[in-house]
Design a protein around this motif. Structure first.
Motif, PDB file in Angstrom:
ATOM      1  N   SER A 145      44.144  -9.277 -91.723  1.00 37.20           N
ATOM      2  CA  SER A 145      44.976 -10.390 -91.270  1.00 37.20           C
ATOM      3  C   SER A 145      44.126 -11.445 -90.583  1.00 37.20           C
ATOM      4  N   SER A 146      44.562 -12.683 -90.677  1.00 40.48           N
ATOM      5  CA  SER A 146      43.879 -13.777 -89.986  1.00 40.48           C
ATOM      6  C   SER A 146      43.887 -13.599 -88.476  1.00 40.48           C
ATOM      7  N   THR A 147      44.841 -12.832 -87.964  1.00 41.27           N
ATOM      8  CA  THR A 147      44.896 -12.559 -86.534  1.00 41.27           C
ATOM      9  C   THR A 147      43.613 -11.895 -86.039  1.00 41.27           C
ATOM     10  N   GLU A 148      42.924 -11.185 -86.929  1.00 38.52           N
ATOM     11  CA  GLU A 148      41.740 -10.425 -86.546  1.00 38.52           C
ATOM     12  C   GLU A 148      40.451 -11.234 -86.618  1.00 38.52           C
ATOM     13  N   VAL A 149      40.480 -12.392 -87.260  1.00 32.92           N
ATOM     14  CA  VAL A 149      39.244 -13.127 -87.540  1.00 32.92           C
ATOM     15  C   VAL A 149      38.509 -13.515 -86.263  1.00 32.92           C
ATOM     16  N   GLY A 150      39.211 -14.113 -85.311  1.00 30.18           N
ATOM     17  CA  GLY A 150      38.578 -14.544 -84.072  1.00 30.18           C
ATOM     18  C   GLY A 150      38.004 -13.390 -83.279  1.00 30.18           C
ATOM     19  N   ASP A 186      48.348 -16.724 -94.981  1.00 23.58           N
ATOM     20  CA  ASP A 186      49.401 -16.373 -94.033  1.00 23.58           C
ATOM     21  C   ASP A 186      49.369 -17.399 -92.912  1.00 23.58           C
ATOM     22  N   CYS A 187      50.159 -18.444 -93.058  1.00 25.32           N
ATOM     23  CA  CYS A 187      50.111 -19.553 -92.100  1.00 25.32           C
ATOM     24  C   CYS A 187      50.414 -19.105 -90.681  1.00 25.32           C
ATOM     25  N   ARG A 188      51.343 -18.166 -90.528  1.00 22.93           N
ATOM     26  CA  ARG A 188      51.727 -17.742 -89.190  1.00 22.93           C
ATOM     27  C   ARG A 188      50.553 -17.080 -88.471  1.00 22.93           C
ATOM     28  N   SER A 189      49.886 -16.133 -89.133  1.00 23.94           N
ATOM     29  CA  SER A 189      48.735 -15.466 -88.521  1.00 23.94           C
ATOM     30  C   SER A 189      47.547 -16.409 -88.409  1.00 23.94           C
ATOM     31  N   PHE A 190      47.337 -17.244 -89.424  1.00 21.33           N
ATOM     32  CA  PHE A 190      46.215 -18.187 -89.429  1.00 21.33           C
ATOM     33  C   PHE A 190      46.305 -19.158 -88.253  1.00 21.33           C
ATOM     34  N   SER A 191      47.496 -19.616 -87.950  1.00 20.84           N
ATOM     35  CA  SER A 191      47.671 -20.636 -86.914  1.00 20.84           C
ATOM     36  C   SER A 191      47.643 -20.067 -85.506  1.00 20.84           C
ATOM     37  N   ASP A 192      47.771 -18.736 -85.388  1.00 23.18           N
ATOM     38  CA  ASP A 192      47.796 -18.120 -84.071  1.00 23.18           C
ATOM     39  C   ASP A 192      46.419 -18.228 -83.414  1.00 23.18           C
ATOM     40  N   HIS A 193      46.313 -19.022 -82.364  1.00 20.75           N
ATOM     41  CA  HIS A 193      45.069 -19.219 -81.631  1.00 20.75           C
ATOM     42  C   HIS A 193      43.923 -19.664 -82.544  1.00 20.75           C
ATOM     43  N   LEU A 194      44.224 -20.597 -83.445  1.00 23.85           N
ATOM     44  CA  LEU A 194      43.200 -21.096 -84.359  1.00 23.85           C
ATOM     45  C   LEU A 194      42.044 -21.741 -83.615  1.00 23.85           C
ATOM     46  N   ASP A 195      42.329 -22.367 -82.495  1.00 26.24           N
ATOM     47  CA  ASP A 195      41.277 -23.046 -81.750  1.00 26.24           C
ATOM     48  C   ASP A 195      40.188 -22.066 -81.321  1.00 26.24           C
ATOM     49  N   SER A 196      40.577 -20.946 -80.707  1.00 21.25           N
ATOM     50  CA  SER A 196      39.590 -19.964 -80.266  1.00 21.25           C
ATOM     51  C   SER A 196      38.936 -19.265 -81.454  1.00 21.25           C
ATOM     52  N   THR A 197      39.679 -19.071 -82.535  1.00 21.76           N
ATOM     53  CA  THR A 197      39.095 -18.478 -83.741  1.00 21.76           C
ATOM     54  C   THR A 197      37.987 -19.358 -84.292  1.00 21.76           C
ATOM     55  N   SER A 198      38.249 -20.655 -84.394  1.00 25.58           N
ATOM     56  CA  SER A 198      37.245 -21.595 -84.901  1.00 25.58           C
ATOM     57  C   SER A 198      35.997 -21.576 -84.023  1.00 25.58           C
ATOM     58  N   LYS A 199      36.195 -21.573 -82.720  1.00 28.52           N
ATOM     59  CA  LYS A 199      35.048 -21.567 -81.807  1.00 28.52           C
ATOM     60  C   LYS A 199      34.206 -20.306 -81.969  1.00 28.52           C
ATOM     61  N   TYR A 247      49.616 -27.313 -82.706  1.00 31.73           N
ATOM     62  CA  TYR A 247      49.193 -26.781 -84.000  1.00 31.73           C
ATOM     63  C   TYR A 247      48.392 -27.813 -84.793  1.00 31.73           C
ATOM     64  N   THR A 248      48.914 -29.011 -84.889  1.00 28.90           N
ATOM     65  CA  THR A 248      48.221 -30.028 -85.682  1.00 28.90           C
ATOM     66  C   THR A 248      46.884 -30.395 -85.044  1.00 28.90           C
ATOM     67  N   THR A 249      46.828 -30.377 -83.723  1.00 28.93           N
ATOM     68  CA  THR A 249      45.576 -30.688 -83.026  1.00 28.93           C
ATOM     69  C   THR A 249      44.521 -29.622 -83.285  1.00 28.93           C
ATOM     70  N   THR A 250      44.902 -28.348 -83.171  1.00 29.60           N
ATOM     71  CA  THR A 250      43.920 -27.283 -83.379  1.00 29.60           C
ATOM     72  C   THR A 250      43.440 -27.241 -84.822  1.00 29.60           C
ATOM     73  N   ALA A 251      44.332 -27.497 -85.780  1.00 29.74           N
ATOM     74  CA  ALA A 251      43.913 -27.526 -87.184  1.00 29.74           C
ATOM     75  C   ALA A 251      42.951 -28.681 -87.426  1.00 29.74           C
ATOM     76  N   ALA A 252      43.278 -29.852 -86.880  1.00 30.77           N
ATOM     77  CA  ALA A 252      42.404 -31.017 -87.043  1.00 30.77           C
ATOM     78  C   ALA A 252      41.044 -30.771 -86.399  1.00 30.77           C
ATOM     79  N   ASN A 253      41.046 -30.116 -85.234  1.00 32.17           N
ATOM     80  CA  ASN A 253      39.785 -29.829 -84.557  1.00 32.17           C
ATOM     81  C   ASN A 253      38.927 -28.857 -85.342  1.00 32.17           C
TER      82      ASN A 253
END
Length: 510
Positions: free
Chosen positions: A211-216, A249-262, A308-314
């Motif tokens: 799951s994307s929840t685990e990526v970060g 999985d948009c729901r899991s992907f979007s969960d804390h995307l900012d910290s995942t990206s970092k 959500y839109t801010t973290t995705a854009a970042n």
């Protein structure tokens, strides 16, 4: 000459006697261990005895605390307690903590629907299986490294399934990867590390992401190992490959995307150039795939849900900044990440305040402020009118009747109101009175599993508020013990094992 039958009889009697002696020796040895522990650690033994008949999650928590307290120097007992605690924790019906999806970063908003608050209270009480098991694994680490690894491998595979846009809660499995991080660093002996067993351990975890929840959390785990560049490169390749295997999985992907990206970007920064490029290419495909797939309405609504839109854009911007300096990386263009389909967002629910709830709130407000702007002092509350209204307020809480709610909801509602009464009560008879009433609410015989999380949260909430507002845990722990109730006595015993409480108690003049 002795007959064969007599020889057989004598032999049987000999073995029976030997067995009896051996059994007695084992019994005496066990008894002596208990007697020794009883002498050295009377409070710890008492806590273990109280935990014996408690529901499994509470028993796991109590045994973990007894095994972890610095006072306990008995390594064999620690190991036994932690193994028993792990078995008890595995019986918890709650799998893991959860995040509320509509606010991906930052504090939760006020006025959440009771449905969401209830779900979070149940899952995030600290009695979930994953939290208990990972804490037990970490407590076992300094006692027995091999057993710590064995216990970790006994944790059921996460196997997170894809979520839908109608799901309002996302699993929080940070504890799993934080524990794995520590095990990979400290759980392997030198011979095991020479055989690269710690690398196989990390590789297996990276390969098991579903799951994307685990990526970060997984990226952070790999980043924190401080391995050689070649070792980290191998793990990065496995991690990058698994990114491509995860379901959209948009729901899991979007969960804390900012910290995942970092975390992913920091992981890429720690790699050699070639390995970093390979990982960033996988990250690019992962971003584009999820952003151009089915999107949940919240994640594309900059007016109502700018987070959500801010973290995705970042996340896209951060990747593109890297691509500007790497010819082998292709920028992510706007047309690549247009949503393929937008699913309806979660319906906006607002907490409905009943007339009864409003009445309690208004009365509590009067008890706190008395019609003035600033809060009443204890001296200002020392009037016949205030005391009478306060007593009536507490009585009305106790007399609340079910109105379609479950027993757990009714208990939670009463405890919330009683907690407000504790906040309003001045020091002295009124506070003692409401404390006794609150504790009486918590005295429940044969507590059912579905009621346990709210009950535990209510006990914890009472202790926490007495400490945070009045720096007084001792009074509430004495009140819990005075009930004679085994579970309340167990909770008092568990909290007494806390180091900060012991320091507080030793400094008290009483």
């Amino acid at each position: 000459m002795t007959s064969p039958s007599l020889k057989s009889l004598a032999l049987c009697l000999f073995f029976l006697a030997a067995f009896s002696v051996n059994a007695r020796q084992k019994r005496d040895e066990t008894l002596s261990k208990r007697e020794r522990r009883q002498k050295l650690y009377p409070e710890l033994v008492r806590t273990v005895d109280l935990a014996e008949g408690a529901p499994a999650p509470l028993r796991a928590l109590a045994l973990l605390r007894v095994a972890s307290v610095p006072l306990n120097k008995d390594e064999e007992w620690k190991r036994d307690l932690l193994e028993e605690a792990f078995d008890a924790a595995s019986q918890s019906p709650i799998k893991w903590r959860v995040n509320y999806v509509s606010f991906p970063e930052g504090p939760l908003p006020a006025g959440l629907p009771r449905r969401i608050l209830k779900a979070m209270e149940i899952n995030n009480s600290g009695l979930d299986r994953l939290t208990l098991q990972t804490e037990i694994v970490l407590a076992m680490l300094p006692v027995d490294k091999q057993e710590s690894l064995t216990l970790f491998h006994r944790i059921a595979p996460l196997g997170l399934a894809p979520l839908t846009c109608s799901d309002g809660l996302v699993p929080n499995v940070d504890a799993y990867y934080q524990t794995a991080t520590q095990l990979a660093k400290d759980g392997f002996t030198l011979p095991q590390r020479n055989k690269r067993e710690h690398l196989q351990f990390l590789r297996g975890l990276a390969e098991s992401m579903t799951s994307s929840t685990e990526v970060g959390p997984a990226a952070r785990m790999l980043l924190d190992q401080h391995l050689s560049s070649s070792e980290t490169g191998v793990l990065a390749a496995v991690f990058g490959h698994q990114l491509g295997e995860l379901p959209l999985d948009c729901r899991s992907f979007s969960d804390h995307l900012d910290s995942t990206s970092k975390n992913v970007m920091r992981f890429a920064d720690s790699l050699e150039a070639g390995d970093a490029i390979a990982l960033l290419k996988s990250w690019r495909a992962y971003l584009v795939g999820n952003l151009s797939g089915v999107r949940c309405g919240e994640t594309v609504d900059p007016k109502s849900y700018p987070e959500y839109t801010t973290t995705a854009a970042n996340a896209v911007k951060t990747f593109n900044l890297r691509a500007e300096h790497q010819e082998s990386l292709t920028r992510i263009e706007e047309q690549e990440i247009q949503p393929g389909k937008i699913e309806p967002k979660l319906p906006e629910e607002h907490a409905v305040i009943s007339e009864q709830a409003k009445k309690f709130h208004d009365e509590w407000w009067w008890l706190m402020f008395g019609g003035q702007r600033t809060g009443l002092t204890d001296a200002q509350k020392n009037t016949a009118e205030w005391k009478s209204r306060f007593e009536e307020y507490v009585n009305e809480i106790e007399n609340l009747e079910p109105s379609g709610d479950s027993d757990a909801d009714l208990l939670a509602g009463k405890c919330d109101l009683m907690r407000n009464a504790v906040i309003a009560a001045p020091a002295g008879p009124e506070r003692d009175y409401v404390l006794a009433r609150y504790v009486a609410l918590l005295k429940i015989s044969n507590i059912q599993p579905e009621l346990l999380p709210q009950w535990y949260s209510a006990v914890h909430g009472l202790i926490d508020i007495m400490q945070s507002l009045y720096k007084d845990r001792q009074s509430v722990l004495k009140s819990l013990e005075s009930t004679g109730d085994p579970l309340l006595s167990l909770m008092a015993a568990v909290y007494k094992l806390d180091a900060s409480y012991q320091k507080e108690a030793s400094a008290s003049p009483n």
